[in-house]
Design a protein around this motif. Structure first.
Motif, PDB file in Angstrom:
ATOM      1  N   ARG A 189       0.836  -1.196   0.000  1.00 19.45           N
ATOM      2  CA  ARG A 189       0.000   0.000   0.000  1.00 19.45           C
ATOM      3  C   ARG A 189       0.873   1.250   0.000  1.00 19.45           C
ATOM      4  O   ARG A 189       0.656   2.177  -0.785  1.00 19.45           O
ATOM      5  N   LEU A 193      -7.623   0.940  -2.842  1.00 16.23           N
ATOM      6  CA  LEU A 193      -7.111   2.001  -1.971  1.00 16.23           C
ATOM      7  C   LEU A 193      -7.848   3.314  -2.231  1.00 16.23           C
ATOM      8  O   LEU A 193      -7.318   4.253  -2.828  1.00 16.23           O
ATOM      9  N   THR A 194      -9.068   3.373  -1.757  1.00 22.19           N
ATOM     10  CA  THR A 194      -9.915   4.540  -2.014  1.00 22.19           C
ATOM     11  C   THR A 194      -9.385   5.829  -1.388  1.00 22.19           C
ATOM     12  O   THR A 194      -9.797   6.918  -1.789  1.00 22.19           O
ATOM     13  N   GLU A 195      -8.471   5.726  -0.435  1.00 18.42           N
ATOM     14  CA  GLU A 195      -7.892   6.941   0.145  1.00 18.42           C
ATOM     15  C   GLU A 195      -7.109   7.738  -0.896  1.00 18.42           C
ATOM     16  O   GLU A 195      -6.786   8.903  -0.691  1.00 18.42           O
TER      17      GLU A 195
END
Length: 181
Positions: A93, A120-122
């Protein structure tokens, strides 16, 4: 080797890949089949992910090697099949998110892909900026802005467009909404 799997196959493929990457005349095209075989064995041996990330982080890793690693970790780390709390996932990540700022177009393109595949929507704010302003492209595929748009689409609608290589033309349409909803 990818279909055979097992500890011996992983050890052999990792040794071949490491030897080639250590040579002065490394041929990234030779390494790609080893990356593909190893990524298909990832579920059997977590050392594959760790080795890929080690290769990515080497100072002498070429953009082609770094982008191939990002492509393969995107495939290997489907969030529905991997423990997102594992140290391997957390390290991948960090690598994928940091690679969104890489100076090489090809690396940024595959970082976007990995971020999307890993869920990884952040990264959405960064992806939205890239979709608006990144003018780079990945040779033989499509633009970085288009890839960012595709991942944004996937995060918001669960549809990832299929594109024609070289032109970037979308080849499919989003699924129709269910009339009962």
């Amino acid at each position: 080797l990818g279909y055979l799997g097992g500890k011996r196959a992983v050890t052999f493929a990792l040794s071949v890949l490491s030897r080639e990457l250590a040579s002065e005349r490394m041929d990234p095209a030779f390494c790609e089949p080893a990356f593909w075989a190893l990524s298909s064995m990832c579920t059997e041996d977590a050392s594959v992910l760790s080795s890929f990330l080690d290769l990515f982080e080497r100072e002498d890793a070429s953009p082609q090697v770094r982008s191939t690693v990002l492509d393969r970790i995107g495939v290997m780390l489907d969030p529905s099949e991997v423990d997102r709390r594992s140290s391997g996932f957390r390290r991948a990540r960090r690598v994928a998110l940091a690679a969104l700022d890489d100076p090489e177009d090809e690396v940024r393109f595959f970082a976007i892909y990995a971020v999307g595949q890993m869920g990884l929507t952040e990264a959405l704010p960064k992806l939205k900026r890239m979709a608006r302003s990144d003018t780079g492209s990945c040779r033989g595929l499509w633009t970085i802005a288009e890839e960012a748009q595709d991942v944004i689409s996937y995060f918001t609608t669960r549809w990832w467009p299929d594109r024609e290589p070289r032109t970037g033309r979308i080849l499919d349409a989003p699924p129709a909404a269910d009339a009962t909803e």
